[in-house]
Scaffold this motif. Structure first.
Motif, PDB file in Angstrom:
ATOM      1  N   MET A   1       0.844  -1.197   0.000  1.00 40.21           N
ATOM      2  CA  MET A   1       0.000   0.000   0.000  1.00 40.21           C
ATOM      3  C   MET A   1       0.886   1.257   0.000  1.00 40.21           C
ATOM      4  N   ILE A   2       0.507   2.226  -0.809  1.00 40.57           N
ATOM      5  CA  ILE A   2       1.265   3.479  -0.871  1.00 40.57           C
ATOM      6  C   ILE A   2       0.465   4.529  -0.092  1.00 40.57           C
ATOM      7  N   ASP A   3       1.098   5.180   0.888  1.00 41.55           N
ATOM      8  CA  ASP A   3       0.380   6.202   1.667  1.00 41.55           C
ATOM      9  C   ASP A   3       0.904   7.591   1.311  1.00 41.55           C
ATOM     10  N   LEU A   4       0.117   8.321   0.510  1.00 45.65           N
ATOM     11  CA  LEU A   4       0.530   9.668   0.101  1.00 45.65           C
ATOM     12  C   LEU A   4      -0.101  10.722   1.004  1.00 45.65           C
ATOM     13  N   SER A   5      -0.910  10.260   1.953  1.00 47.25           N
ATOM     14  CA  SER A   5      -1.726  11.213   2.713  1.00 47.25           C
ATOM     15  C   SER A   5      -0.875  11.974   3.719  1.00 47.25           C
ATOM     16  N   LEU A   6      -1.436  13.064   4.164  1.00 39.93           N
ATOM     17  CA  LEU A   6      -0.746  13.871   5.172  1.00 39.93           C
ATOM     18  C   LEU A   6      -0.876  13.235   6.541  1.00 39.93           C
ATOM     19  N   LYS A   7      -1.623  12.138   6.608  1.00 39.77           N
ATOM     20  CA  LYS A   7      -1.868  11.513   7.916  1.00 39.77           C
ATOM     21  C   LYS A   7      -0.563  11.126   8.596  1.00 39.77           C
ATOM     22  N   LYS A   8       0.449  10.742   7.744  1.00 40.19           N
ATOM     23  CA  LYS A   8       1.736  10.370   8.321  1.00 40.19           C
ATOM     24  C   LYS A   8       2.252  11.517   9.172  1.00 40.19           C
ATOM     25  N   ASN A   9       1.863  12.730   8.744  1.00 38.92           N
ATOM     26  CA  ASN A   9       2.267  13.901   9.470  1.00 38.92           C
ATOM     27  C   ASN A   9       0.989  14.576   9.972  1.00 38.92           C
ATOM     28  N   GLY A  10       0.506  14.050  11.094  1.00 35.86           N
ATOM     29  CA  GLY A  10      -0.789  14.466  11.619  1.00 35.86           C
ATOM     30  C   GLY A  10      -0.897  15.960  11.844  1.00 35.86           C
ATOM     31  N   ASP A  11       0.227  16.612  12.168  1.00 38.78           N
ATOM     32  CA  ASP A  11       0.182  18.058  12.430  1.00 38.78           C
ATOM     33  C   ASP A  11      -0.240  18.816  11.185  1.00 38.78           C
ATOM     34  N   ASN A  12       0.299  18.405  10.019  1.00 36.47           N
ATOM     35  CA  ASN A  12      -0.060  19.075   8.763  1.00 36.47           C
ATOM     36  C   ASN A  12      -1.532  18.924   8.459  1.00 36.47           C
ATOM     37  N   ALA A  13      -2.044  17.688   8.664  1.00 35.27           N
ATOM     38  CA  ALA A  13      -3.454  17.423   8.366  1.00 35.27           C
ATOM     39  C   ALA A  13      -4.336  18.283   9.264  1.00 35.27           C
ATOM     40  N   THR A  14      -3.984  18.358  10.537  1.00 34.72           N
ATOM     41  CA  THR A  14      -4.794  19.149  11.475  1.00 34.72           C
ATOM     42  C   THR A  14      -4.697  20.627  11.139  1.00 34.72           C
ATOM     43  N   ALA A  15      -3.504  21.063  10.736  1.00 33.36           N
ATOM     44  CA  ALA A  15      -3.335  22.481  10.384  1.00 33.36           C
ATOM     45  C   ALA A  15      -4.192  22.833   9.165  1.00 33.36           C
ATOM     46  N   ALA A  16      -4.240  21.933   8.180  1.00 35.58           N
ATOM     47  CA  ALA A  16      -5.057  22.197   6.985  1.00 35.58           C
ATOM     48  C   ALA A  16      -6.534  22.242   7.362  1.00 35.58           C
ATOM     49  N   PHE A  17      -6.940  21.341   8.240  1.00 41.72           N
ATOM     50  CA  PHE A  17      -8.331  21.304   8.703  1.00 41.72           C
ATOM     51  C   PHE A  17      -8.651  22.635   9.416  1.00 41.72           C
ATOM     52  N   ALA A  18      -7.745  23.055  10.306  1.00 43.84           N
ATOM     53  CA  ALA A  18      -7.960  24.303  11.066  1.00 43.84           C
ATOM     54  C   ALA A  18      -8.083  25.498  10.114  1.00 43.84           C
ATOM     55  N   ALA A 139      -3.000  -0.631  -3.400  1.00 47.68           N
ATOM     56  CA  ALA A 139      -3.866   0.451  -2.912  1.00 47.68           C
ATOM     57  C   ALA A 139      -3.050   1.718  -2.667  1.00 47.68           C
ATOM     58  N   ILE A 140      -3.684   2.867  -2.912  1.00 52.00           N
ATOM     59  CA  ILE A 140      -3.044   4.155  -2.648  1.00 52.00           C
ATOM     60  C   ILE A 140      -3.913   4.942  -1.675  1.00 52.00           C
ATOM     61  N   PHE A 145      -6.029  14.319  -6.411  1.00 55.20           N
ATOM     62  CA  PHE A 145      -4.998  14.986  -7.212  1.00 55.20           C
ATOM     63  C   PHE A 145      -3.604  14.478  -6.860  1.00 55.20           C
ATOM     64  N   GLN A 146      -3.401  14.208  -5.557  1.00 56.79           N
ATOM     65  CA  GLN A 146      -2.127  13.627  -5.131  1.00 56.79           C
ATOM     66  C   GLN A 146      -1.922  12.298  -5.834  1.00 56.79           C
ATOM     67  N   ALA A 147      -2.975  11.490  -5.847  1.00 58.04           N
ATOM     68  CA  ALA A 147      -2.876  10.154  -6.441  1.00 58.04           C
ATOM     69  C   ALA A 147      -2.613  10.257  -7.938  1.00 58.04           C
ATOM     70  N   LEU A 148      -3.306  11.195  -8.615  1.00 57.83           N
ATOM     71  CA  LEU A 148      -3.088  11.341 -10.065  1.00 57.83           C
ATOM     72  C   LEU A 148      -1.645  11.727 -10.346  1.00 57.83           C
ATOM     73  N   GLU A 149      -1.125  12.608  -9.512  1.00 61.18           N
ATOM     74  CA  GLU A 149       0.259  13.044  -9.693  1.00 61.18           C
ATOM     75  C   GLU A 149       1.219  11.858  -9.519  1.00 61.18           C
ATOM     76  N   TRP A 150       0.960  11.055  -8.487  1.00 63.46           N
ATOM     77  CA  TRP A 150       1.807   9.898  -8.229  1.00 63.46           C
ATOM     78  C   TRP A 150       1.694   8.889  -9.377  1.00 63.46           C
ATOM     79  N   LEU A 151       0.468   8.673  -9.837  1.00 64.52           N
ATOM     80  CA  LEU A 151       0.251   7.705 -10.921  1.00 64.52           C
ATOM     81  C   LEU A 151       0.936   8.166 -12.201  1.00 64.52           C
ATOM     82  N   GLN A 152       0.850   9.478 -12.444  1.00 69.44           N
ATOM     83  CA  GLN A 152       1.496  10.070 -13.618  1.00 69.44           C
ATOM     84  C   GLN A 152       2.978   9.699 -13.659  1.00 69.44           C
TER      85      GLN A 152
END
Ligand code: AVI
Length: 344
Positions: A1-18, A139-140, A145-152
């Motif tokens: 499985m490829i994880d491109l999400s910001l979840k690996k860096n929870g602070d970034n994800a929370t900052a974007a949500f905020a 699985a990705i 858009f992140q996934a499309l970029e990676w697939l590209q």
């Protein structure tokens, strides 16, 4: 499985949500992005929505795919190897109809489900490993858009993209065009896109699908406030807001709101800020676009796709449309710059 999400860096994800919450709640007409519905609880509630008697979308698409699986596969599988990319795969319940058909005819392909939920992708990988071990799966986890970029950058060769479930309907009008054009920019002649769209129909049927008797959709909508409380230290009182869906049959948009039942202040600790709500002030939380077939054809054509086939359920509630990229269509769609995939 490829994880491109910001979840690996929870602070970034929370900052974007905020940032998104702060922006949306600071507007004159308050809004929150619907993509934040899908935390763990939100994803479970959406699973329940798909089983509701009123939510015809999933059942209708299931019928479309079941009734037309042979033709659909004939039209997109071809002879050689291809990548089957499933954007917003979730539990892939509907995709499995096509996967089984592909496996039965011994098609050479690999399956690349893409979803924002790491749990969903883990569960799907496991269930396919056990239930359809002959299928190669990668699985990705990430946004479209992140996934499309990676697939590209990582997957060459023929591609068939699936975008099922009327997920296109949750974009704003300009975003859906941008999204489709980005998918088109990633594809080559011979590649295909199979897209699920919800059709115009009796407005009462549509309204009921987003205002079910059991209140599951209301809980799904309100869960957005619970998420703000949990992740950003908000103090929303969920009892003081109500779910309000409204369908406009002229523009074909189902809009969902959360309406404040009284004048109130809500404090969000991580934003160090209070937000004022007048009595009956609304937060716009989601658009679910319904289409006519000519509109969908035009949307695809605007991005350089050719409408190849339309598959519908018996009640004409839902359609899966197959777009192709033709030989002489191998040009960049208008308005899409080279760095379009990277920006988003
Ligand atoms: C995911 N999406 C297509 C659903 C829809 O119908 O717009 C999300 C949803 N919102 C409320 N009910 C279902």
């Amino acid at each position: 499985m490829i994880d491109l999400s910001l979840k690996k860096n929870g602070d970034n994800a929370t900052a974007a949500f905020a940032t998104d919450v702060n922006y949306g709640l600071s507007q004159d007409q308050k809004s929150l992005p619907s993509r934040y519905f899908y935390d763990g609880k939100g994803s479970r509630l959406f699973q329940k929505i798909m089983d509701l008697p009123e939510y015809y979308l999933t059942r209708s698409e299931y019928e479309v795919l079941t009734e037309n699986k042979e033709t659909i596969i004939e039209e997109f599988a071809g002879e050689g190897f291809f990548h089957l990319i499933d954007l917003g795969a979730g539990d892939a319940l509907k995709t499995k109809i096509l996967l089984q058909q592909l496996a039965d005819r011994h098609s050479a392909f690999n399956y690349i489900p893409v979803d924002i939920s790491v749990d969903a992708m883990q569960q799907l990988s496991n269930s396919l490993h056990t239930g359809m071990p002959e299928i190669s799966v990668q699985a990705i986890v990430g946004e479209y858009f992140q996934a499309l970029e990676w697939l590209q950058a990582n997957k060459t060769g023929r591609k068939v993209v699936l975008f099922l479930g009327s997920n296109i309907g949750n974009f704003k009008a300009d975003e859906s065009r941008d999204f489709l054009c980005s998918v088109r920019a990633y594809l080559q002649p011979g590649d295909k896109l199979l897209m699920g769209i919800d059709l115009h129909k009796d407005p009462d049927i549509i309204l009921r699908a987003y205002d079910d008797a059991a209140g599951v959709t209301a809980a799904f909508n309100l869960n957005l406030l619970r998420r703000i409380n949990r992740e950003l230290g908000g103090n929303f009182d969920l009892e003081q807001f109500r779910h309000y869906p409204l369908y406009n049959p002229q523009d074909g948009v189902m809009r969902s709101y959360l309406v404040s039942k009284k004048e109130q202040e809500v404090y969000i600790r991580d934003l160090r800020k209070s937000f004022h709500f007048a009595a009956w002030e609304a937060i716009h939380t989601e658009n679910s676009h319904k289409y006519t077939l000519p509109q969908v054809k035009e949307l695809g054509m605007a991005c350089g796709f050719t409408l190849q086939s339309v598959f519908q359920d018996n009640n004409h509630r839902f359609a899966d449309v197959l777009f192709s990229v033709e030989e002489d269509d191998n040009r960049k769609p208008e308005g899409i710059s080279d760095d379009r995939l990277i920006k988003d």
